[in-house]
Each structure stands twice: as C-alpha cells, then as structure tokens.
Write an enzyme that holds these catalytic residues in place. Structure first.
Site, PDB file in Angstrom:
ATOM      1  N   ARG A 264       0.845  -1.200   0.000  1.00 37.22           N
ATOM      2  CA  ARG A 264       0.000   0.000   0.000  1.00 37.22           C
ATOM      3  C   ARG A 264       0.876   1.245   0.000  1.00 37.22           C
ATOM      4  O   ARG A 264       1.812   1.349   0.793  1.00 37.22           O
ATOM      5  CB  ARG A 264      -0.909   0.003   1.225  1.00 37.22           C
ATOM      6  CG  ARG A 264      -1.828  -1.211   1.229  1.00 37.22           C
ATOM      7  CD  ARG A 264      -2.863  -1.177   2.327  1.00 37.22           C
ATOM      8  NE  ARG A 264      -3.677  -2.391   2.242  1.00 37.22           N
ATOM      9  CZ  ARG A 264      -4.645  -2.706   3.094  1.00 37.22           C
ATOM     10  NH1 ARG A 264      -4.939  -1.894   4.088  1.00 37.22           N
ATOM     11  NH2 ARG A 264      -5.344  -3.832   2.948  1.00 37.22           N
ATOM     12  N   ARG A 279       2.001   0.765  10.262  1.00 34.66           N
ATOM     13  CA  ARG A 279       1.581   1.166   8.916  1.00 34.66           C
ATOM     14  C   ARG A 279       2.775   1.100   7.982  1.00 34.66           C
ATOM     15  O   ARG A 279       3.619   1.984   7.974  1.00 34.66           O
ATOM     16  CB  ARG A 279       0.992   2.586   8.964  1.00 34.66           C
ATOM     17  CG  ARG A 279       0.260   3.037   7.709  1.00 34.66           C
ATOM     18  CD  ARG A 279      -0.375   4.408   7.886  1.00 34.66           C
ATOM     19  NE  ARG A 279      -1.335   4.424   8.969  1.00 34.66           N
ATOM     20  CZ  ARG A 279      -2.612   4.054   8.858  1.00 34.66           C
ATOM     21  NH1 ARG A 279      -3.071   3.675   7.689  1.00 34.66           N
ATOM     22  NH2 ARG A 279      -3.413   4.088   9.906  1.00 34.66           N
ATOM     23  N   GLU A 351      -6.794  -1.469  15.237  1.00 33.75           N
ATOM     24  CA  GLU A 351      -7.336  -2.377  14.222  1.00 33.75           C
ATOM     25  C   GLU A 351      -6.324  -3.455  13.824  1.00 33.75           C
ATOM     26  O   GLU A 351      -5.175  -3.183  13.534  1.00 33.75           O
ATOM     27  CB  GLU A 351      -7.725  -1.567  12.980  1.00 33.75           C
ATOM     28  CG  GLU A 351      -8.254  -2.446  11.869  1.00 33.75           C
ATOM     29  CD  GLU A 351      -8.490  -1.672  10.568  1.00 33.75           C
ATOM     30  OE1 GLU A 351      -8.531  -0.435  10.617  1.00 33.75           O
ATOM     31  OE2 GLU A 351      -8.631  -2.326   9.532  1.00 33.75           O
ATOM     32  N   SER A 354     -10.380  -6.538   9.639  1.00 29.59           N
ATOM     33  CA  SER A 354     -11.573  -5.856   9.157  1.00 29.59           C
ATOM     34  C   SER A 354     -12.369  -6.883   8.365  1.00 29.59           C
ATOM     35  O   SER A 354     -11.859  -7.454   7.407  1.00 29.59           O
ATOM     36  CB  SER A 354     -11.154  -4.686   8.268  1.00 29.59           C
ATOM     37  OG  SER A 354     -12.237  -3.830   8.040  1.00 29.59           O
ATOM     38  N   ARG A 392       0.754  -6.668  12.281  1.00 31.57           N
ATOM     39  CA  ARG A 392       0.168  -6.066  13.469  1.00 31.57           C
ATOM     40  C   ARG A 392      -0.014  -7.098  14.582  1.00 31.57           C
ATOM     41  O   ARG A 392       0.023  -6.754  15.768  1.00 31.57           O
ATOM     42  CB  ARG A 392      -1.176  -5.407  13.125  1.00 31.57           C
ATOM     43  CG  ARG A 392      -0.974  -4.138  12.313  1.00 31.57           C
ATOM     44  CD  ARG A 392      -2.247  -3.325  12.174  1.00 31.57           C
ATOM     45  NE  ARG A 392      -2.000  -2.118  11.384  1.00 31.57           N
ATOM     46  CZ  ARG A 392      -2.926  -1.225  11.073  1.00 31.57           C
ATOM     47  NH1 ARG A 392      -4.197  -1.400  11.466  1.00 31.57           N
ATOM     48  NH2 ARG A 392      -2.627  -0.153  10.365  1.00 31.57           N
TER      49      ARG A 392
END
Length: 427
Positions: A264, A279, A351, A354, A392
């Site tokens: 990403r 991130r 988070e 999801s 994560r």
RNA sequence: GGAGAGGUGGCAGAGUGGUCGAAUGCACCGGACUCGAAAUCCGGCAUAGCCUUAUGGGUUAUCGUGGGUUCAAAUCCCACCCUCUCCGCCA
C-alpha cells in the site's frame, strides 16, 4: 457498483442512504443522464433494427437474382445517422458507467449511523489486558532491544515504512502466518490458495480499488500502455477468481484463505503511525474470503468474523469488536466489523482485522454469479476479512508478551512453529 | 527471444460476406413409451441490455479483445490479448 435499477426506481431513497456515509449523490445529474440515455438508446436501436431488416431484404433479393439498387438507395443515408447515434450512445453509456463506478455501496440497515471513527459501536470485549509491574515498551523498543527488528535497514534498502526482521523474530512472523493458515484450513473449513501478487486493472476494478483509489496502489509498467498492480490485500486476487463465472449452486459457499504480502502506498497518511510497523508499505496478511448466496451473507459475516476472532483468542490477545458506522466504512462495504487488539504501549485498541460483507457490490462489478434454485444466474455475495494482519499481530505479541528483562514470551500455540522455543531473548 | 498453429454456446465441433445467435453430436431439463430403468421418439436448452407490459410481446448487442471495410462481418483488413507445439534461455 450499485444496481442501476435501484437508482432508477428509488433515486431519492438511495441518495438518502448514501448521504449517511457522507456521499453526495448528484440526483439531478443522474436523472438528466438517464433521460438522455433512454432517448438515445431507443433511437439507436430503432435505427439498428431498420438496418438489420433492410440488409436481410438485400440478401434475400440477391439470392433471388433481383435488382437490389432500389433497396440500397433506401438505406444510403442510414449509415451516417446510425454511426452518429451509436457514438453518442457509447459516450453516454461510458459516462453512466463512470458515474456508477464512483458511487460507494449502500450501508446495511443494521449499520450504526455516524460520521467518523468515534461513532463506531463497540459490540464486545474479549480478554483482559494484562497489568504490568514495569514500564511497558512499545514494539519498536522491544524489537530493537532484541536486535531483531531493524527499521534503519528497511530505510536503507527501500525507504520509510519498510522493515527488516531477523532471527527468532523473523521466524515468529513466519510462524504466525503458518499458524493462521493451519487454523483456518483445519478448523474453519477454508481452502488454502496461492495467488499472484501482481494483478491487472480488471481485477482491481472488480473489488473496487479502481477507478477511485489508484493513488493508494503501487504499480509496475508492462508493455506500452499496460501496467500491473501490486495487491493491497489478497482480497483482490482471491475474490476475482470468480469474476465472470457462473458457479453451480452446490459449490457455494466458497471459502478461501490465502497468505500474501500486501502493498500500500499509504498516500494521504504521511503523518500517521510513522513510528514502528503499524503502517507499512509492505506487510503480510492472511485473508479470508467467502462467496455465498445472498440469503446467507449476513450469517456468514458473523461466522467469518468469529473465525478471525478465534486467532486472537488462541493467541490470548485481548481485543474488542467494533461495528463500523456508516461514515467510517470502506467504499465497497455494506457492513464491516473491525477487530481491534489491545496495545499496552499505546494504551488503546488498534485495528488488526476488518471483516466485511459487500453484498452484491463487488459481484456486480465482477459479474460473479451462481445458478440459483430456479436455474437462473444470480449475483453472489462476497465477504472477506483479515484473519489476521500478520505484522500487526506481531506488534501485539511484542507488546503484550514482553517481559521486564526485555525478552518476549512466545504464545503457547506458536511454540510448535518455533521449534519449541518459549521465549525470545536478545541475540 | 525465434518459428509455427489456434481461440465459435456447458463440452466437442461445423461454419470463409447475406433469412447465422450460429449446423451436428454429447451433456442437461421436460414429456411419451416402460412395472421401472436403459434404448428410442418428441420438445426445450446462452448471456446482458433496452422498450413495452397483467401472463406476455418487441428489439439490440455478444463467435478472444478493440478498431476498420461493407447496405450486411463468426466469415475480409489492422492492432492487441491469450493458449498450444518446437527451438533458445531460465528458478
């Protein structure tokens, strides 16, 4: 992509529901375009019908050896008129298509209405955060303290938001992915897949990343015009497996799990989470995907979410389940649950998964269908969820399982994947 | 990278300018025959869109993709994509 019939039949209703997720639908523009489409399409098809009928007559007349000159004269001007009409129609249709592709999904009625993250609704908490009798370090300090997490090396090799892991920590990262795959295949009935990490634009459009979110993607040039995109999630290649397919009813639900790296560009989030590996431009994820009949999709969303939760439970990581509000959901989703894991150093939940039901939104873009009980093709519903984000999860383990001496205890379920190792200590 | 072959309905496979959305076979669905099954016979059997609409009817598009020629394209021309075979290279 929404069903255009929904917009034709209940434009105001659709606009109101989209407004709840902060999307302003230009109903006036839509109606104008739709009216023009109707006129032009009808006119074009009339001309085509006339041309087809005449051409057929010419064919018949010729076979009988008759003179075709009079009929030819009749359609002499038809060609130009038809061509103009067809071109006009093409333009209108591509405008309509572009418009539809930029409209997000309509939220399910059970989704809490809200404008931002703060309006998300906590459904449940599982596990109790551990209390520490020493000052907790964040995962960066823990990992660097072990000399097994090297952000500087990542910067040297590639730049910001890349990381190098070494030794037992690298192995722990691998162990996590293996563990997740094993649980989902053996206990939850998913079929493991290995998929391409580079995909074409059609695939990206199918799951909704394109055309709207190109800036979030990495791509590599290929040929003169073409390019391939690095997947931002395994959702893209896995879900697109059913693009342009009509599946037999008996095959559903399809349940796939894949472990892939995700890429990403994180455009627009330059200031956020710059420290550590929360991130990254590249991270690993184990992704769950289900393709199901429409009447099952909400039950399957609960099920899929529980599958992701099972990983956190087995790792004994405290977490909570959030129902995202209308304003915080992703573009393609009709309903989303986020799993948030406890990070003691941040003293908050972050988070880590999801899980979403896209209903027919992706399926319509992909033309992913199944043959229903009546024997007719019908759009399937697609769902996916992280099960879990590996990077994560590693962060969560480093923080939750850290010890006063700087070592990190390995969660029991991972020890078989670590050659029996119980603790990671400084090299 | 070089040389060649090829992409047509669920599958196989015909069709090289004209009543072709497409023969034929297999598969599948319904019916007849049968106590039942097989065989046989009859019928059905793509998808998407638009218009109209009480069931329904009309119409358009689609033969790998895109463009072109033509009154008319599965069929002719151009470009691209993909597959297969052989050679080279390669994990």
């Amino acid at each position: 992509m929404l069903d255009i019939q929904l917009l034709r039949n209940d434009l105001e209703g659709a606009a109101a529901r989209l407004a709840s997720r902060k999307f302003v639908l230009d109903t006036v523009a839509f109606q104008a375009l739709e009216a023009e489409r109707k006129t032009v399409q009808t006119h074009t098809q009339d001309l085509q019908a006339k041309r087809n009928a005449t051409s057929k007559q010419i064919g018949i007349a010729k076979s009988k050896g008759e003179d075709v000159a009079p009929i030819m004269a009749e359609v002499a001007t038809l060609g130009d008129e038809l061509k103009a009409a067809e071109e006009k129609l093409t333009v209108i249709q591509s405008q309509m298509q572009s418009l539809l592709l930029t409209i997000p999904n309509v939220p399910h009625e059970s989704v809490p209405v809200g404008t931002s993250e703060t309006d998300n609704v906590e459904l449940r908490r599982v596990g109790t955060p551990r209390s520490f009798d020493f000052e907790v370090k964040d995962h960066v300090d823990v990992g660097e303290g072990l000399s097994q997490l090297d952000f500087a090396a990542g910067v040297k090799l590639s730049g910001a938001r890349f990381t190098v892991m070494k030794g037992p920590l690298a192995r722990l990262h691998r162990a996590l992915a293996q563990f997740m795959l094993d649980v989902h295949t053996a206990e939850h009935g998913y079929t493991e897949l290995y998929v391409p990490y580079l995909v074409n634009a059609d695939s990206m459009q199918g799951t909704g990343q394109l055309p709207k979110f190109e800036e979030d993607l990495f791509h590599v040039p290929r040929g003169d015009e073409g390019k391939l995109y690095l997947i931002p999630t395994a959702e893209v290649p896995v879900t697109n497996l059913v693009r342009d397919e009509i599946l037999p009813l008996e095959q559903l639900p399809l349940k796939f799990v894949a472990h892939t790296p995700c890429f990403r560009s994180e455009a627009g989030s330059y200031g956020r989470d710059t420290r550590g590996m929360i991130r990254q431009h590249q991270f690993d994820k184990v992704e769950l995907v289900q393709i199901v009949p429409p009447d099952q999709s909400y039950a399957k969303l609960e099920e899929l979410t529980s599958h992701a939760e099972a990983i956190l439970q087995k790792l004994e990581l405290p977490y909570r389940v959030m129902s995202l509000c209308t304003g915080d959901m992703g573009f393609s989703s009709a309903k989303t649950y986020d799993l948030e894991v406890w990070l003691p150093a941040q003293n908050t939940y972050r988070e880590i998964s999801s899980c979403s039901n896209f209903e027919a939104f992706q399926a319509r873009r992909m033309q992913a269908r199944f043959r229903n009980a009546a024997g007719k093709p019908e759009l399937a519903h697609t769902l996916n969820g992280s099960g879990l984000a590996v990077g994560r999860t590693l962060v969560a383990i480093l923080e939750n399982y850290q010890n006063a001496d700087g070592s990190v205890t390995i969660p029991t379920v991972l020890r078989p994947y670590m050659g029996g190792l119980e603790k990671i200590v400084a090299a």
